[in-house]
Design an enzyme around this catalytic site. Structure first.
Site, PDB file in Angstrom:
ATOM      1  CB  THR A 120       1.445   0.880  -0.790  1.00  0.00           C
ATOM      2  OG1 THR A 120       0.723   1.952  -1.390  1.00  0.00           O
ATOM      3  CG2 THR A 120       1.804  -0.145  -1.848  1.00  0.00           C
ATOM      4  CE1 TYR A 172      -6.290  -2.259 -14.927  1.00  0.00           C
ATOM      5  CE2 TYR A 172      -8.520  -1.452 -14.657  1.00  0.00           C
ATOM      6  CZ  TYR A 172      -7.611  -2.249 -15.319  1.00  0.00           C
ATOM      7  OH  TYR A 172      -8.019  -3.019 -16.371  1.00  0.00           O
ATOM      8  NE  ARG A 177       4.297   0.202  -4.443  1.00  0.00           N
ATOM      9  CZ  ARG A 177       4.196  -1.109  -4.234  1.00  0.00           C
ATOM     10  NH1 ARG A 177       3.161  -1.775  -4.722  1.00  0.00           N
ATOM     11  NH2 ARG A 177       5.121  -1.758  -3.558  1.00  0.00           N
ATOM     12  CE  LYS A 210       4.920   7.149   0.721  1.00  0.00           C
ATOM     13  NZ  LYS A 210       4.278   5.851   1.078  1.00  0.00           N
ATOM     14  CE1 TYR A 220       3.226   7.126  -2.285  1.00  0.00           C
ATOM     15  CE2 TYR A 220       1.507   5.688  -1.427  1.00  0.00           C
ATOM     16  CZ  TYR A 220       2.787   5.860  -1.902  1.00  0.00           C
ATOM     17  OH  TYR A 220       3.634   4.793  -1.987  1.00  0.00           O
ATOM     18  CB  ILE A 251       5.994   7.893   4.276  1.00  0.00           C
ATOM     19  CG1 ILE A 251       5.252   9.062   4.941  1.00  0.00           C
ATOM     20  CG2 ILE A 251       5.182   6.608   4.426  1.00  0.00           C
ATOM     21  CD1 ILE A 251       3.878   9.361   4.370  1.00  0.00           C
TER      22      ILE A 251
END
Length: 296
Positions: free
Chosen positions: A47, A110, A141, A164, A136, A209
């Site tokens: 990202t 999305y 987000r 993550k 992840y 991360i």
């Protein structure tokens, strides 16, 4: 419990741009700077690396360049996130082909799949590509949250080796440690949230991360080393020094503030790939102050 495969400070590397193209010379310098600072790895085109804005060809080129420059000195994790499973498979496969040590696969964004769809997505990528893969989860987000129970099921797949976690929920870290890590097998708990890493480590996390490590890699390594040594007084001292920077790097759409900070250090331009734009003027004084407080 199995020794961590991925641990320590892993920088979510920005992708430097110049005149509309990837600035490969700047990228090489950034990777070398990370290695010199003592980080344990980098994520290429996640990202923070503007994976959603690069072409597939650029994505592949950046990953391959990171692998080449790292030359085995640190781990390179290939970003393999996409809302389409076939594209995640393609990116993970490219990471394997070019020599990456692992792939980072985000929850599809999305389209908001169900837990059954999320499990099918991650298992589909893991079945297709024989490379260590890190789940992840960043619901802020992507608009979808990978449940604890889904992670526990996915952790049984031999190619899925860690998580993550960017939820900032310390209770989830404890649940994962008790119900997944402590059950044996390979599964690494990695924070995806700079400002809460210290707490996450206390709950069983083995690494981070990091966005902040783009800007202050030596300080982030010092923070991690103190945590790994069990010296939480020193770790808190580093956290106090860095907390303003952790926050400032998200005063505008990431990675714009990180690119602004790196541009101030003379390491790259502020250029972003649309729809992202450079940091707004209003945020810059706070970023400048946070950099000064961090000793930069």
């Amino acid at each position: 419990m199995t020794a961590p495969l991925f641990k320590g400070v892993i920088t979510a590397l920005i992708t430097p741009l110049r005149d509309g193209n990837v600035d490969e010379a700047a990228l090489e310098r950034l990777v070398e700077r990370q290695i010199a600072a003592g980080v344990h790895g980098v994520v290429a085109v996640g990202t923070t690396g503007e994976g959603g804005g690069l072409t597939i060809e650029e994505h592949e080129r950046v990953t391959a360049l990171c692998v080449r420059v790292a030359a085995g000195r640190i781990r390179v994790i290939a970003g393999a996130g996409s809302p389409a499973t076939y594209e995640s498979i393609h990116l993970a496969a490219h990471g394997k082909t070019c020599g990456a040590d692992g792939a980072l696969v985000v929850t599809p964004y999305y389209n908001r799949p169900s837990q059954a769809g999320l499990i099918a997505h991650f298992e589909g990528v893991a079945d297709a590509v024989q490379i260590p893969q890190i789940l992840y989860n960043v619901p802020g987000r992507t608009g979808v949250d990978l449940s604890n129970e889904s992670v526990a099921r996915l952790a049984k797949h031999p190619n899925i080796v860690g998580l993550k976690d960017a939820t900032g929920d310390m209770g989830r870290a404890s649940w994962m440690h008790s119900n997944v890590v402590s059950q044996g097998g390979q599964f690494d708990l990695i924070s995806g949230d700079d400002h809460s890493f210290l707490g996450y480590a206390a709950h069983g996390g083995v690494g981070l991360i990091s966005v902040t490590a783009n800007v202050a890699p030596e300080a982030m390594v010092a923070l991690y080393n103190a945590v790994a040594a069990g010296d939480f007084a020193t770790a808190r001292s580093w956290q106090d020094r860095l907390i303003g920077l952790h926050k400032a790097l998200f005063l505008d759409a990431s990675p714009a503030p990180a690119k602004y900070a790196l541009a101030k250090l003379g390491l790259c331009t502020e250029e972003m790939r649309l729809p992202l734009v450079p940091t707004c003027e209003e945020a810059k004084p706070a970023i400048d102050a946070a950099m000064a407080a961090a000793g930069l």
